[in-house]
Scaffold this motif. Sequence first.
Motif, PDB file in Angstrom:
ATOM      1  N   MET B   1       0.857  -1.197   0.000  1.00 52.32           N
ATOM      2  CA  MET B   1       0.000   0.000   0.000  1.00 52.32           C
ATOM      3  C   MET B   1       0.889   1.242   0.000  1.00 52.32           C
ATOM      4  SD  MET B   1      -3.097   0.774   2.664  1.00 52.32           S
ATOM      5  CE  MET B   1      -4.253   2.108   2.387  1.00 52.32           C
ATOM      6  N   GLU B   2       0.605   2.147  -0.911  1.00 50.06           N
ATOM      7  CA  GLU B   2       1.437   3.341  -1.044  1.00 50.06           C
ATOM      8  C   GLU B   2       1.174   4.316   0.104  1.00 50.06           C
ATOM      9  OE1 GLU B   2       3.713   3.903  -3.424  1.00 50.06           O
ATOM     10  OE2 GLU B   2       3.287   1.903  -4.252  1.00 50.06           O
ATOM     11  N   THR B   3       2.205   5.058   0.422  1.00 43.80           N
ATOM     12  CA  THR B   3       2.087   6.089   1.457  1.00 43.80           C
ATOM     13  C   THR B   3       0.968   7.074   1.130  1.00 43.80           C
ATOM     14  OG1 THR B   3       4.390   5.930   2.095  1.00 43.80           O
ATOM     15  CG2 THR B   3       3.313   8.037   2.494  1.00 43.80           C
ATOM     16  N   THR B   4       0.892   7.483  -0.121  1.00 47.83           N
ATOM     17  CA  THR B   4      -0.139   8.463  -0.492  1.00 47.83           C
ATOM     18  C   THR B   4      -1.539   7.895  -0.267  1.00 47.83           C
ATOM     19  OG1 THR B   4       0.125   7.711  -2.777  1.00 47.83           O
ATOM     20  CG2 THR B   4       1.245   9.750  -2.159  1.00 47.83           C
ATOM     21  N   ASP B   5      -1.717   6.592  -0.456  1.00 46.01           N
ATOM     22  CA  ASP B   5      -3.026   5.974  -0.222  1.00 46.01           C
ATOM     23  C   ASP B   5      -3.376   5.972   1.269  1.00 46.01           C
ATOM     24  OD1 ASP B   5      -3.350   5.449  -2.935  1.00 46.01           O
ATOM     25  OD2 ASP B   5      -2.333   3.514  -2.781  1.00 46.01           O
ATOM     26  N   LYS B   6      -2.379   5.727   2.094  1.00 44.14           N
ATOM     27  CA  LYS B   6      -2.627   5.750   3.545  1.00 44.14           C
ATOM     28  C   LYS B   6      -2.990   7.158   3.999  1.00 44.14           C
ATOM     29  CE  LYS B   6       0.881   2.312   4.584  1.00 44.14           C
ATOM     30  NZ  LYS B   6       2.235   2.268   5.140  1.00 44.14           N
ATOM     31  N   VAL B   7      -2.249   8.135   3.498  1.00 47.22           N
ATOM     32  CA  VAL B   7      -2.532   9.526   3.889  1.00 47.22           C
ATOM     33  C   VAL B   7      -3.928   9.920   3.419  1.00 47.22           C
ATOM     34  CG1 VAL B   7      -1.845  11.942   3.551  1.00 47.22           C
ATOM     35  CG2 VAL B   7      -0.102  10.183   3.952  1.00 47.22           C
ATOM     36  N   ARG B   8      -4.293   9.433   2.248  1.00 47.11           N
ATOM     37  CA  ARG B   8      -5.622   9.735   1.715  1.00 47.11           C
ATOM     38  C   ARG B   8      -6.716   9.186   2.630  1.00 47.11           C
ATOM     39  NH1 ARG B   8      -8.885  12.969  -0.124  1.00 47.11           N
ATOM     40  NH2 ARG B   8     -10.472  12.287  -1.599  1.00 47.11           N
ATOM     41  N   VAL B   9      -6.515   8.010   3.186  1.00 51.36           N
ATOM     42  CA  VAL B   9      -7.499   7.443   4.120  1.00 51.36           C
ATOM     43  C   VAL B   9      -7.653   8.354   5.338  1.00 51.36           C
ATOM     44  CG1 VAL B   9      -7.988   5.521   5.691  1.00 51.36           C
ATOM     45  CG2 VAL B   9      -7.189   5.061   3.364  1.00 51.36           C
ATOM     46  N   VAL B  10      -6.541   8.874   5.831  1.00 46.41           N
ATOM     47  CA  VAL B  10      -6.614   9.788   6.984  1.00 46.41           C
ATOM     48  C   VAL B  10      -7.366  11.060   6.598  1.00 46.41           C
ATOM     49  CG1 VAL B  10      -5.237  11.253   8.527  1.00 46.41           C
ATOM     50  CG2 VAL B  10      -4.590   8.868   8.146  1.00 46.41           C
ATOM     51  N   GLU B  11      -7.096  11.565   5.419  1.00 47.49           N
ATOM     52  CA  GLU B  11      -7.810  12.777   4.968  1.00 47.49           C
ATOM     53  C   GLU B  11      -9.316  12.515   4.857  1.00 47.49           C
ATOM     54  OE1 GLU B  11      -4.089  14.629   2.323  1.00 47.49           O
ATOM     55  OE2 GLU B  11      -5.725  13.534   1.319  1.00 47.49           O
ATOM     56  N   LYS B  12      -9.654  11.336   4.342  1.00 45.21           N
ATOM     57  CA  LYS B  12     -11.082  10.981   4.230  1.00 45.21           C
ATOM     58  C   LYS B  12     -11.711  10.810   5.615  1.00 45.21           C
ATOM     59  CE  LYS B  12     -13.153   9.784   0.874  1.00 45.21           C
ATOM     60  NZ  LYS B  12     -14.081  10.604   0.022  1.00 45.21           N
ATOM     61  N   TYR B  13     -10.952  10.311   6.538  1.00 42.50           N
ATOM     62  CA  TYR B  13     -11.423  10.128   7.922  1.00 42.50           C
ATOM     63  C   TYR B  13     -11.793  11.481   8.524  1.00 42.50           C
ATOM     64  CZ  TYR B  13     -10.995   8.202  12.743  1.00 42.50           C
ATOM     65  OH  TYR B  13     -11.197   7.787  14.045  1.00 42.50           O
TER      66      TYR B  13
END
Lengths: 118, 118
Positions: B1-13
């Motif tokens: 899983m890419e870092t940008t995808d993880k950060v995106r999940v936090v932003e969506k949260y």
Amino acid sequence: METTDKVRVVEKYVEAFANSDMAIIRQMFAGNATVEDPVGTPAHEGLEAVCAFYEGAMKMNATLALTGTPRCAGNAIAFPFQVKMQNMVIDVIDVFEFNDEGKVASMKAYWGPENIQS
Amino acid sequence: METTDKVRVVEKYVEAFANSDMAIIRQMFAGNATVEDPVGTPAHEGLEAVCAFYEGAMKMNATLALTGTPRCAGNAIAFPFQVKMQNMVIDVIDVFEFNDEGKVASMKAYWGPENIQS
């Protein structure tokens, strides 16, 4: 374990780096402690391996500065900080879990390449 | 899983709280997810229990604001933030662990009474 005692361990940890004081490190970790820094890499297991890891970090003159208030919950404390080392500044979050004797049984450091400023 | 995808999940949260959008919560957590908030209390286990927990938080009009950069490491992301809820502001650090499908399998929230400003 009281919140103030956990916070005191974090303060001593910062002090250990400031003074290259391995006695603090040796005193604060459990005999069977594990250190995973960063998370996702093989853990240093046992006090001798943990101390060898920190000796290496101190040889690079790493220093720590908290960038927010520590958060205590359950048997753990999480805290945000910056490591300054050589020409780098790295944003890190550490999580310490304590055993019943008040020693750090598990340390996990969360940081990646994106958290390095050079 | 890419870092940008993880950060995106936090932003969506964060967005989920801003908009009381339970669809985001339901989409981001794994079916067998566990949520421990704060750490040291019984975990909410399974997507329905997790969603019930977040519905409760949203009914209290909780909103989140990051107070530092997210730290990605291994299968995890850790991030410092403030929750604003009713007349309180709480400093929290969350750790999400992702499964192979990119869903949050484990959420742990680190905060305690000392982190509440009222």
